[in-house]
Write an enzyme that holds these catalytic residues in place. Structure first.
Site, mmCIF file in Angstrom:
data_model
loop_
_atom_site.group_PDB
_atom_site.id
_atom_site.type_symbol
_atom_site.label_atom_id
_atom_site.label_comp_id
_atom_site.label_asym_id
_atom_site.label_seq_id
_atom_site.Cartn_x
_atom_site.Cartn_y
_atom_site.Cartn_z
ATOM 1 N N LYS A 121 0.815 -1.218 0.000
ATOM 2 C CA LYS A 121 0.000 0.000 0.000
ATOM 3 C C LYS A 121 0.850 1.269 0.000
ATOM 4 C CE LYS A 121 -4.448 -1.686 1.213
ATOM 5 N NZ LYS A 121 -5.701 -1.592 1.909
ATOM 6 N N LYS A 205 -5.240 -9.793 -6.204
ATOM 7 C CA LYS A 205 -6.535 -10.019 -5.555
ATOM 8 C C LYS A 205 -7.574 -9.004 -6.033
ATOM 9 C CE LYS A 205 -6.740 -7.360 -1.319
ATOM 10 N NZ LYS A 205 -7.442 -7.232 -0.083
ATOM 11 N N LYS A 208 -11.193 -3.229 -3.999
ATOM 12 C CA LYS A 208 -12.016 -2.027 -4.202
ATOM 13 C C LYS A 208 -11.218 -0.935 -4.893
ATOM 14 C CE LYS A 208 -13.952 -2.282 0.437
ATOM 15 N NZ LYS A 208 -12.906 -2.257 1.462
HETATM 16 N N1 AQP Z 1 -10.178 -10.543 -3.074
HETATM 17 C C1 AQP Z 1 -10.578 -10.985 -1.894
HETATM 18 N N2 AQP Z 1 -10.864 -12.302 -1.691
HETATM 19 C C2 AQP Z 1 -11.288 -12.760 -0.482
HETATM 20 N N3 AQP Z 1 -11.465 -11.950 0.594
HETATM 21 C C3 AQP Z 1 -11.205 -10.635 0.435
HETATM 22 N N4 AQP Z 1 -11.278 -9.582 1.292
HETATM 23 C C4 AQP Z 1 -10.911 -8.449 0.640
HETATM 24 N N5 AQP Z 1 -10.580 -8.729 -0.626
HETATM 25 C C5 AQP Z 1 -10.751 -10.081 -0.794
HETATM 26 C C6 AQP Z 1 -11.727 -9.702 2.675
HETATM 27 O O1 AQP Z 1 -12.775 -8.759 2.876
HETATM 28 C C7 AQP Z 1 -12.717 -8.288 4.223
HETATM 29 C C8 AQP Z 1 -12.852 -6.795 4.242
HETATM 30 O O2 AQP Z 1 -11.765 -6.217 3.602
HETATM 31 P P1 AQP Z 1 -11.525 -4.653 3.764
HETATM 32 O O3 AQP Z 1 -12.495 -3.911 2.986
HETATM 33 O O4 AQP Z 1 -11.468 -4.291 5.191
HETATM 34 O O5 AQP Z 1 -10.097 -4.387 3.240
HETATM 35 P P2 AQP Z 1 -9.255 -4.988 2.115
HETATM 36 O O6 AQP Z 1 -8.825 -6.378 2.420
HETATM 37 O O7 AQP Z 1 -8.150 -4.005 1.969
HETATM 38 O O8 AQP Z 1 -10.246 -4.997 0.872
HETATM 39 P P3 AQP Z 1 -9.969 -4.433 -0.569
HETATM 40 O O9 AQP Z 1 -11.151 -4.648 -1.404
HETATM 41 O O10 AQP Z 1 -8.678 -4.913 -1.100
HETATM 42 O O11 AQP Z 1 -9.921 -2.892 -0.287
HETATM 43 P P4 AQP Z 1 -8.819 -1.836 -0.687
HETATM 44 O O12 AQP Z 1 -8.732 -1.887 -2.172
HETATM 45 O O13 AQP Z 1 -9.416 -0.555 -0.147
HETATM 46 O O14 AQP Z 1 -7.559 -2.234 0.002
HETATM 47 C C9 AQP Z 1 -11.430 -8.798 4.838
HETATM 48 O O15 AQP Z 1 -11.734 -9.921 5.648
HETATM 49 C C10 AQP Z 1 -10.621 -9.240 3.643
HETATM 50 O O16 AQP Z 1 -9.760 -10.307 3.968
#
Ligand code: AQP
Length: 343
Positions: A121, A205, A208
């Protein structure tokens, strides 16, 4: 020989959180929400919209408030019952920030420097990243341990942070001569859907923050959009293999098979048993139908809930009260254990 350290003997409790950083996608649903909804029937569950985590990178204040309500709506639309599970916003319960500071003094720089999410990040410019982004996993440990949670359902991407929470709990228990005070939380990362990959690049992965909307299926996407995104998903010209070994090096194909298995509640092998020898011209429409049937009812409920912010606010106010009632006495005990005045 030294005595074995007594371990935690308190009640079992589940905790997890989701950041209010944008619309949720299929990865968040399969890796997190779907599992939370199932766990509420078997465990004492606490779920949180983690806005303190969101501000580790810049946020627009108006968007943050509206995203916080939207994530809450997504929990409810996915089937979470706020009477059964506690659902609240992290910043509404001060215990998280207070315990995070205390844990900053137990965690070691070297532990945090190994965290791959910070490296991803912060990118090239880590000198300009916030201290909060670096200390993010410490706050995550505080989120979990403010409730003495024993189990944490998360996607595969959070495994390393969970290990750090265990290290912090162990260190606190040792430093303050309080064996078994905090549990060493266990991750729950089982089953298909623990790691959903981008539809455009099967090695990254689904996220968002990916600039391409075609890389993910959003819970708010309509049936046509979902079908179009699956049709355009990057795969290869080969038919599906007979066994999982045959998916090696075929990341796009493996991802679609994994999504199908997670949505159908089956295994990757069972999906291959049904589709081996068939090409994506057959598999993608079948996957699109399954995805549309699972996701569009959630999207419709989400739209209904988003139009009723008063209801969401009531759920969150009640959840915060219940969360404080659990966390406050634990923090009081922590203060006493450390020797803070007045406790
Ligand atoms: N691709 C994924 N596959 C399975 N699980 C996922 N999670 C996120 N992406 C995947 C799980 O969703 C929960 C919430 O995640 P979060 O929104 O708190 O943060 P994150 O993991 O940082 O999600 P993103 O979508 O990747 O957001 P950004 O792009 O903002 O960093 C967690 O349990 C995570 O494991």
């Amino acid at each position: 020989m030294s005595e074995p350290t007594p371990s935690y003997t308190g009640p079992q409790r589940v905790f997890s959180g989701v950041q209010p950083t944008g619309a949720l996608h299929l990865g968040n649903y399969l890796g997190a929400l779907k599992k939370f909804v199932a766990l509420q029937h078997t465990h004492d569950c606490i779920f949180c919209v983690v806005d303190l985590h969101a501000i580790t990178v810049p946020q627009d204040p108006k968007m943050l408030a509206s995203n916080t309500r939207k994530i809450t709506a997504a929990f409810l639309a996915a089937g979470l019952d706020p009477e059964r599970a506690v659902l609240f916003v992290q910043s509404a319960v001060r215990a998280h920030s207070e315990l995070a500071w205390i844990f900053n003094c137990s965690a070691r720089m070297g532990w945090l420097e190994r965290m791959t999410q910070f490296k991803d990040k912060a990118g090239q410019d880590k000198e300009r990243a916030s201290v909060g982004l670096f200390a993010y996993p410490v706050l995550q440990a505080a989120d979990i341990l403010a409730y003495k949670a024993t189990h944490v359902p998360v996607g595969e991407d959070q495994k390393q942070h969970l290990e750090l929470s265990r290290d912090i709990a162990e260190r606190f228990n040792r430093d303050y001569d309080a064996p078994g005070f905090f549990p060493l939380p266990d991750p729950l990362i089982k089953g298909p859907g623990a790691r959903v990959m981008s539809l455009k690049d099967g090695t990254k992965k689904m996220s968002k923050s990916d600039p391409s909307d075609l890389s993910r299926i959003n819970l708010e996407d309509d049936a046509d959009t979902i079908a179009r995104k699956i049709k355009k998903a990057r795969t290869d010209p080969e038919p599906l293999p007979e066994s999982i070994d045959g998916l090696k090096g075929r990341d796009g194909a493996a991802n679609l098979v994994g999504i199908y298995a997670a949505l159908a509640g089956t295994t990757d092998q069972a999906v291959l048993d049904e589709y081996a020898g068939k090409g994506f011209g057959i598999f993608k429409p079948a996957l699109a139908e399954l995805t549309v049937n699972a996701i569009t009812p959630i999207g419709e409920e989400l739209a209904r809930l988003n139009a009723d912010p008063g209801h969401i606010d009531k759920v969150l106010a009640d959840g915060a009260k219940r969360a404080r009632a659990i966390a406050d006495p634990i923090i009081e005990d922590v203060r006493r254990t450390i020797g803070f005045w007045g406790s």
